[in-house]
Write a protein that holds these residues in place. Structure first.
Motif, short mmCIF file in Angstrom:
data_model
loop_
_atom_site.label_atom_id
_atom_site.label_comp_id
_atom_site.label_asym_id
_atom_site.label_seq_id
_atom_site.Cartn_x
_atom_site.Cartn_y
_atom_site.Cartn_z
N ARG A 286 0.80 -1.22 0.00
CA ARG A 286 0.00 0.00 0.00
C ARG A 286 0.84 1.28 0.00
O ARG A 286 0.46 2.30 -0.59
CB ARG A 286 -0.90 0.02 1.23
N ALA A 287 1.96 1.26 0.70
CA ALA A 287 2.72 2.49 0.97
C ALA A 287 3.17 3.25 -0.28
O ALA A 287 3.11 4.49 -0.28
CB ALA A 287 3.92 2.18 1.85
N PRO A 288 3.65 2.58 -1.34
CA PRO A 288 4.11 3.37 -2.48
C PRO A 288 3.06 4.33 -3.04
O PRO A 288 3.40 5.45 -3.45
CB PRO A 288 4.49 2.29 -3.51
N ALA A 289 1.80 3.93 -3.02
CA ALA A 289 0.75 4.78 -3.55
C ALA A 289 0.13 5.69 -2.49
O ALA A 289 -0.23 6.84 -2.78
CB ALA A 289 -0.36 3.93 -4.19
N MET A 290 0.03 5.21 -1.26
CA MET A 290 -0.69 5.94 -0.22
C MET A 290 0.22 6.74 0.71
O MET A 290 -0.26 7.59 1.46
CB MET A 290 -1.53 4.98 0.63
N GLY A 291 1.52 6.47 0.67
CA GLY A 291 2.42 7.11 1.61
C GLY A 291 2.42 6.39 2.94
O GLY A 291 1.67 5.43 3.16
N TRP A 292 3.30 6.85 3.84
CA TRP A 292 3.41 6.22 5.16
C TRP A 292 2.50 6.99 6.12
O TRP A 292 2.93 7.90 6.83
CB TRP A 292 4.86 6.24 5.63
N ALA B 33 6.56 1.58 11.13
CA ALA B 33 7.95 1.98 10.88
C ALA B 33 8.91 1.11 11.68
O ALA B 33 9.94 0.65 11.17
CB ALA B 33 8.15 3.45 11.22
N ALA B 34 8.57 0.88 12.95
CA ALA B 34 9.43 0.05 13.79
C ALA B 34 9.42 -1.40 13.31
O ALA B 34 10.47 -2.06 13.27
CB ALA B 34 8.96 0.13 15.24
N LEU B 35 8.26 -1.90 12.94
CA LEU B 35 8.17 -3.28 12.47
C LEU B 35 9.00 -3.49 11.20
O LEU B 35 9.68 -4.52 11.06
CB LEU B 35 6.71 -3.65 12.19
N LEU B 36 8.96 -2.52 10.29
CA LEU B 36 9.73 -2.67 9.06
C LEU B 36 11.23 -2.64 9.34
O LEU B 36 11.99 -3.46 8.80
CB LEU B 36 9.36 -1.58 8.06
N GLY C 234 11.09 8.77 4.10
CA GLY C 234 10.58 10.14 4.03
C GLY C 234 9.75 10.50 5.25
O GLY C 234 9.86 11.61 5.78
N TRP C 235 8.96 9.55 5.72
CA TRP C 235 8.13 9.79 6.91
C TRP C 235 9.02 9.96 8.15
O TRP C 235 8.79 10.86 8.96
CB TRP C 235 7.17 8.62 7.09
N LEU C 236 10.04 9.13 8.28
CA LEU C 236 10.93 9.23 9.44
C LEU C 236 11.77 10.51 9.41
O LEU C 236 12.25 10.96 10.45
CB LEU C 236 11.85 8.01 9.50
N ALA C 237 11.95 11.09 8.23
CA ALA C 237 12.74 12.32 8.12
C ALA C 237 11.96 13.56 8.55
O ALA C 237 12.56 14.62 8.77
CB ALA C 237 13.24 12.50 6.69
N LEU C 238 10.64 13.45 8.67
CA LEU C 238 9.85 14.60 9.11
C LEU C 238 10.20 14.94 10.56
O LEU C 238 10.40 14.04 11.38
CB LEU C 238 8.36 14.28 8.99
N GLN D 66 12.21 8.98 16.37
CA GLN D 66 12.03 7.54 16.14
C GLN D 66 13.02 7.05 15.09
O GLN D 66 13.58 5.95 15.22
CB GLN D 66 10.60 7.21 15.70
N GLY D 67 13.24 7.85 14.05
CA GLY D 67 14.21 7.45 13.03
C GLY D 67 15.59 7.25 13.62
O GLY D 67 16.28 6.27 13.31
N LEU D 68 16.01 8.16 14.49
CA LEU D 68 17.31 8.04 15.13
C LEU D 68 17.36 6.81 16.03
O LEU D 68 18.37 6.09 16.07
CB LEU D 68 17.61 9.30 15.94
N SER D 69 16.28 6.57 16.75
CA SER D 69 16.23 5.42 17.64
C SER D 69 16.31 4.11 16.87
O SER D 69 17.03 3.17 17.27
CB SER D 69 14.93 5.46 18.46
#
Length: 216
Positions: free
Chosen positions: A25-31, A62-65, A112-116, A122-125
């Motif tokens: 789903r993510a490529p079309a809908m975003g995270w 995000a964490a699961l991936l 891209g979502w984690l960079a917001l 969370q991205g750093l963690s």
């Protein structure tokens, strides 16, 4: 949920099913939370079940991936016993990049979502968590300030190398990783000749507080 099934086992199975649906789903809908809800439906769960599985929606996904990719990288790595430390870290980083590249269309949305700004902590963690897993595979047992500096440096390499892999491809990312590892090895050789001082100890103490919290 099957009432005979262990709740923890059900949750793990459900998380994996929703994550797999989310990658489609993510490529079309975003995270997004809407994507998480749609992925839950695709995996056969009601909205209430999806909320139970992913109470934080895209943050949980995000964490699961990230952890799925960590596990895939570790499973692909050989026994490190016969490798020098430089070879171990190179192999570990490339395996982690390969795991992420397998899901590249969704990973672009994920990164891209984690960079917001609201999601950057969370991205750093997660980057730290990945670096820690790879260093443990490599046999690192440091318990001093090196424990933190190694993971901080490797986390930075993982994040930047993934960006190169997604934008420029495998060959460019490998060259980038080799250059960064060469930089790190040169720094470590220099650092080994230095006497640790108060600034370095204070940095390690600060990182420790970030990881474990302030203890009274």
């Amino acid at each position: 949920m099957d009432m005979q099934e262990d709740p923890e086992a059900w949750l793990r199975r459900a998380e994996e099913a929703v994550l797999t649906a989310a990658l489609a789903r993510a490529p079309a809908m975003g995270w997004t939370r809407a994507m998480a809800t749609a992925a839950g439906a695709d995996a056969g769960f009601t909205p209430g079940e999806t909320e139970l599985i992913l109470p934080h929606g895209p943050a949980d996904l995000a964490a699961l991936l990230s952890r799925r990719h960590d596990a895939a990288a570790l499973a692909a790595l050989p026994d490190p016993a016969g490798l020098k430390i430089r070879q171990r870290i190179r192999a570990a980083v490339l395996a982690r990049l390969e795991a992420a590249a397998f899901d590249a269309p969704a990973v672009r949305r994920w990164s891209g979502w984690l960079a917001l700004p609201p999601n950057a902590p969370q991205g750093l963690s997660l980057a730290w968590e990945s670096a820690d897993a790879l260093w443990r595979w490599a046999g690192d047992t440091a318990a001093d300030e090196n424990h933190y500096s190694k993971r901080a440096i490797l986390a930075g390499i993982l994040v930047s190398a993934l960006a190169v892999r997604l934008r420029q491809g495998e060959a460019e990312s490998e060259a980038y990783v080799d250059a960064r590892i060469a930089n790190v090895m040169a720094f470590e050789a220099w650092k080994a000749k230095q006497t640790p001082g108060k600034p370095l100890r204070r940095l390690a103490e600060g990182l420790g507080r970030l990881r474990y919290g302030v203890r009274g």
